[in-house]
Design a protein around this motif. Structure first.
Motif, PDB file in Angstrom:
ATOM      1  N   LEU A 326       0.744  -1.162  -0.163  1.00  0.00           N
ATOM      2  CA  LEU A 326      -0.107  -0.192   0.052  1.00  0.00           C
ATOM      3  C   LEU A 326       0.614   1.370  -0.108  1.00  0.00           C
ATOM      4  O   LEU A 326       0.549   2.162  -0.755  1.00  0.00           O
ATOM      5  N   GLY A 327       1.939   1.337   0.735  1.00  0.00           N
ATOM      6  CA  GLY A 327       2.709   2.395   0.681  1.00  0.00           C
ATOM      7  C   GLY A 327       3.430   2.840  -0.513  1.00  0.00           C
ATOM      8  O   GLY A 327       3.106   4.291  -0.793  1.00  0.00           O
ATOM      9  N   ARG A 328       3.833   2.129  -1.208  1.00  0.00           N
ATOM     10  CA  ARG A 328       4.369   2.434  -2.200  1.00  0.00           C
ATOM     11  C   ARG A 328       3.471   2.947  -3.486  1.00  0.00           C
ATOM     12  O   ARG A 328       3.605   3.774  -4.414  1.00  0.00           O
ATOM     13  N   MET A 329       2.245   2.347  -3.477  1.00  0.00           N
ATOM     14  CA  MET A 329       1.299   2.659  -4.590  1.00  0.00           C
ATOM     15  C   MET A 329       0.573   3.957  -4.030  1.00  0.00           C
ATOM     16  O   MET A 329       0.079   4.536  -4.626  1.00  0.00           O
ATOM     17  N   ALA A 334      -0.562   9.440  -6.072  1.00  0.00           N
ATOM     18  CA  ALA A 334      -0.300  10.745  -5.797  1.00  0.00           C
ATOM     19  C   ALA A 334       0.312  11.518  -6.857  1.00  0.00           C
ATOM     20  O   ALA A 334       0.096  12.650  -7.492  1.00  0.00           O
ATOM     21  N   LEU A 335       1.431  10.677  -7.182  1.00  0.00           N
ATOM     22  CA  LEU A 335       2.172  11.305  -8.180  1.00  0.00           C
ATOM     23  C   LEU A 335       1.571  11.466  -9.567  1.00  0.00           C
ATOM     24  O   LEU A 335       1.766  12.447 -10.280  1.00  0.00           O
ATOM     25  N   ALA A 336       0.886  10.329  -9.797  1.00  0.00           N
ATOM     26  CA  ALA A 336       0.276  10.008 -11.366  1.00  0.00           C
ATOM     27  C   ALA A 336      -0.984  11.161 -11.316  1.00  0.00           C
ATOM     28  O   ALA A 336      -1.191  11.652 -12.163  1.00  0.00           O
ATOM     29  N   THR A 337      -1.475  11.594 -10.143  1.00  0.00           N
ATOM     30  CA  THR A 337      -2.635  12.461 -10.030  1.00  0.00           C
ATOM     31  C   THR A 337      -2.133  13.698 -10.347  1.00  0.00           C
ATOM     32  O   THR A 337      -2.706  14.570 -11.205  1.00  0.00           O
ATOM     33  N   ALA A 427      -1.559  21.285 -10.627  1.00  0.00           N
ATOM     34  CA  ALA A 427      -0.485  20.157 -10.554  1.00  0.00           C
ATOM     35  C   ALA A 427       0.165  20.289  -9.439  1.00  0.00           C
ATOM     36  O   ALA A 427       0.710  19.331  -8.692  1.00  0.00           O
ATOM     37  N   ALA A 428       0.731  21.709  -9.101  1.00  0.00           N
ATOM     38  CA  ALA A 428       1.406  22.031  -8.012  1.00  0.00           C
ATOM     39  C   ALA A 428       0.909  21.425  -6.815  1.00  0.00           C
ATOM     40  O   ALA A 428       1.385  21.510  -5.564  1.00  0.00           O
ATOM     41  N   LEU A 429      -0.409  21.713  -6.674  1.00  0.00           N
ATOM     42  CA  LEU A 429      -1.191  21.491  -5.499  1.00  0.00           C
ATOM     43  C   LEU A 429      -1.086  20.171  -5.029  1.00  0.00           C
ATOM     44  O   LEU A 429      -1.178  19.739  -3.950  1.00  0.00           O
ATOM     45  N   GLY A 430      -0.511  19.058  -6.007  1.00  0.00           N
ATOM     46  CA  GLY A 430      -0.301  17.664  -5.675  1.00  0.00           C
ATOM     47  C   GLY A 430       0.865  17.375  -4.900  1.00  0.00           C
ATOM     48  O   GLY A 430       1.302  16.206  -4.538  1.00  0.00           O
ATOM     49  N   VAL A 431       1.892  18.429  -4.791  1.00  0.00           N
ATOM     50  CA  VAL A 431       3.194  17.985  -4.459  1.00  0.00           C
ATOM     51  C   VAL A 431       3.149  17.924  -2.948  1.00  0.00           C
ATOM     52  O   VAL A 431       3.656  16.865  -2.469  1.00  0.00           O
ATOM     53  N   PRO A 432       2.486  18.632  -2.172  1.00  0.00           N
ATOM     54  CA  PRO A 432       2.570  18.397  -0.854  1.00  0.00           C
ATOM     55  C   PRO A 432       1.707  16.635  -0.443  1.00  0.00           C
ATOM     56  O   PRO A 432       2.344  16.062   0.439  1.00  0.00           O
ATOM     57  N   ALA A 433       0.880  16.382  -1.270  1.00  0.00           N
ATOM     58  CA  ALA A 433       0.275  14.929  -1.183  1.00  0.00           C
ATOM     59  C   ALA A 433       1.438  13.990  -1.440  1.00  0.00           C
ATOM     60  O   ALA A 433       1.621  12.807  -0.750  1.00  0.00           O
ATOM     61  N   VAL A 434       2.320  14.271  -2.621  1.00  0.00           N
ATOM     62  CA  VAL A 434       3.535  13.407  -2.843  1.00  0.00           C
ATOM     63  C   VAL A 434       4.321  13.371  -1.890  1.00  0.00           C
ATOM     64  O   VAL A 434       4.887  12.093  -1.468  1.00  0.00           O
ATOM     65  N   LEU A 435       4.794  14.221  -1.176  1.00  0.00           N
ATOM     66  CA  LEU A 435       5.724  14.058  -0.068  1.00  0.00           C
ATOM     67  C   LEU A 435       5.255  13.799   1.129  1.00  0.00           C
ATOM     68  O   LEU A 435       6.104  12.835   1.524  1.00  0.00           O
ATOM     69  N   LEU A 440       4.989   8.701   4.559  1.00  0.00           N
ATOM     70  CA  LEU A 440       4.079   7.625   5.090  1.00  0.00           C
ATOM     71  C   LEU A 440       4.561   6.327   4.451  1.00  0.00           C
ATOM     72  O   LEU A 440       4.477   5.048   5.329  1.00  0.00           O
ATOM     73  N   ALA A 441       5.001   6.231   3.155  1.00  0.00           N
ATOM     74  CA  ALA A 441       5.654   5.002   2.841  1.00  0.00           C
ATOM     75  C   ALA A 441       6.559   4.411   3.710  1.00  0.00           C
ATOM     76  O   ALA A 441       6.785   3.145   3.850  1.00  0.00           O
ATOM     77  N   ARG A 442       7.585   5.579   4.192  1.00  0.00           N
ATOM     78  CA  ARG A 442       8.719   5.039   4.891  1.00  0.00           C
ATOM     79  C   ARG A 442       8.561   4.562   6.200  1.00  0.00           C
ATOM     80  O   ARG A 442       9.079   3.558   6.615  1.00  0.00           O
TER      81      ARG A 442
END
Length: 445
Positions: A326-329, A334-337, A427-435, A440-442
């Protein structure tokens, strides 16, 4: 040997889709998706086709508020069986049946009316359908989480997304085709009949195993402390107080007790994960129209091809969570969105290019389907089985509110910086979600 192991892992991942709870969510997903457009875009198309003023049609968008405030009555759905039928069908199935019958009755009522002569009754029945649909969403989310173990939740989310998209297709393109060939009355009557898919599924499938309300309340230290402190109070007052604490207070305290300070980061992540996608949604169709695409081109690509791509993305998301975790996905979703918003920038610069329109919608819907499936599985993992309906209603409401709020300003941003600037910002709004997804994945390793 390594090839055999990998092959077996993929085979095991695919086999999860043959389990009964997973297949069940295909039909319940259809039941959840069906009413959504019937009180939104399909309804507004009917009103406009009947000559209702655009200003009046705009007020119908407020119907969607019911979906965002379902947390208000979620504790009742979570802890109280529907009077009369609860003893026969169980708590979850009784509420599901009640919600489905409410939706069907509302749609039949709409089928019997004609705008603009009956605009107020149409608004009232639309609110009834939306209330039934929001209630059904609460119960289906709880039913899904309680019906199978956590390892199957991603696959159940995947088939739910597939069914949901099928419901959208029926209520969108299907209703429009029927209205064009016969009438709007026939279209809404047919949609009322299709609610039977969810009713039959609810009747056929069993009630999930869960503790009784008395046992759940007795297991809560806060409830026991309240009952002890008010042991001399009237019985009715003690029972009401115990219910309020157990149904409303404990679901929230439980979440923070289980996750501590990390709970605040989880809530922030939930609010940000889909913000990039939801904030730009209102400007997609205006972009297509301003680039010169016809309504038929937009409908065929977005409603038919686009839904097919979102289904494919949903299936891929379910498989990839089983295969890679789940973590990696969550990071991938988030990155794909965020990145697919840049495809709208490319489309805006390309102008009237049908191949680019197809590529943009393909990428956007694949990312949307994958991210939705992965995120539903994540929310399910956060939800305690003791408070499934209430906690999941909180999460799903929080998931949509920030994006919907920002989406209200999307037209002003487009007026100021144009479509290229707007979709770059989204697109930039998605950067915090990616971070946050990377963090979370770690932490989940």
């Amino acid at each position: 040997m390594t090839h055999d192991v990998a092959h077996r892992r993929w085979r095991d991942a695919l086999a999860v889709y043959l389990q009964a709870p997973v297949i069940t969510m295909l039909f319940l997903g259809f039941a959840a998706g069906l009413p959504f457009l019937l009180v939104f875009s399909t309804l507004t198309a009917w009103l406009r086709d009947a000559g209702v003023d655009v200003a009046a049609i705009g007020f119908f968008s407020w119907i969607g508020i019911l979906y965002s405030i379902k947390i208000v009555w979620a504790p009742v759905v979570d802890r109280v069986a529907l009077p009369g039928v609860g003893r026969w069908f169980g708590q979850r199935r009784s509420w599901m049946l009640g919600a489905q019958l409410t939706i069907s009755a509302g749609l039949l009522g709409l089928a019997a009316l004609s705008p603009p002569a009956h605009l107020i009754p149409i608004a009232g029945l639309s609110l009834l359908v939306a209330f039934g649909a929001a209630t059904q969403d609460i119960v289906i989310d709880a039913y899904r989480i309680e019906s199978a173990e956590e390892s199957v939740q991603a696959a159940m989310a995947s088939t739910y997304i597939i069914g949901y998209r099928g419901g959208l297709l029926a209520a969108g393109a299907g209703a429009l085709y029927i209205a064009d060939a016969v009438s709007w009355h026939a279209a809404y009557a047919c949609m009322a009949a299709l609610v039977g898919v969810g009713i039959i599924t609810t009747l056929v499938r069993p009630e999930p195993q869960r503790s009784t309300l008395g046992i759940q309340l007795a297991s809560e230290p806060r409830v026991r402390a309240f009952l002890y402190q008010h042991r001399h109070a009237p019985r009715r007052r003690r029972r009401l107080g115990a219910w309020v604490i157990g149904a409303i207070v404990c679901p929230f305290t439980d979440f923070f007790a289980r996750h501590g300070r990390t709970a605040l980061w989880f809530l922030l992540f939930i609010g940000l994960y889909r913000i990039s996608d939801l904030a730009m949604a209102a400007m997609a169709n205006p972009l297509y129209i301003d680039l010169g695409f016809s309504l038929s081109e937009i409908a065929n690509v977005t409603k038919v091809f686009g839904i097919a791509m979102s289904i494919l993305g949903g299936v891929a998301g379910g498989l990839l969570v089983v295969r890679f975790g789940l973590g990696r996905m969550l990071v991938a979703g988030a990155l794909a969105t965020a990145l697919t918003n840049l495809m709208f920038v490319a489309l805006a610069n390309a102008g009237h290019s049908f191949p680019m329109l197809v590529m943009t919608i393909m990428g956007d819907n694949l990312a949307n389907g994958l991210a939705s499936t992965v995120f539903i599985a994540f929310l399910s993992s956060l939800t305690s089985r003791a408070y499934t309906a209430t906690q999941y209603a909180l999460f799903s409401s929080l998931m949509t509110l920030p994006g919907k709020f920002l989406g209200g300003f999307s037209g002003l941003v487009v007026d100021g910086v144009g479509y290229t600037g707007f979709f770059t910002v989204s697109a930039a709004l998605g950067v915090p979600a990616v971070l946050l997804a990377l963090w979370l994945a770690r932490t989940q390793r």
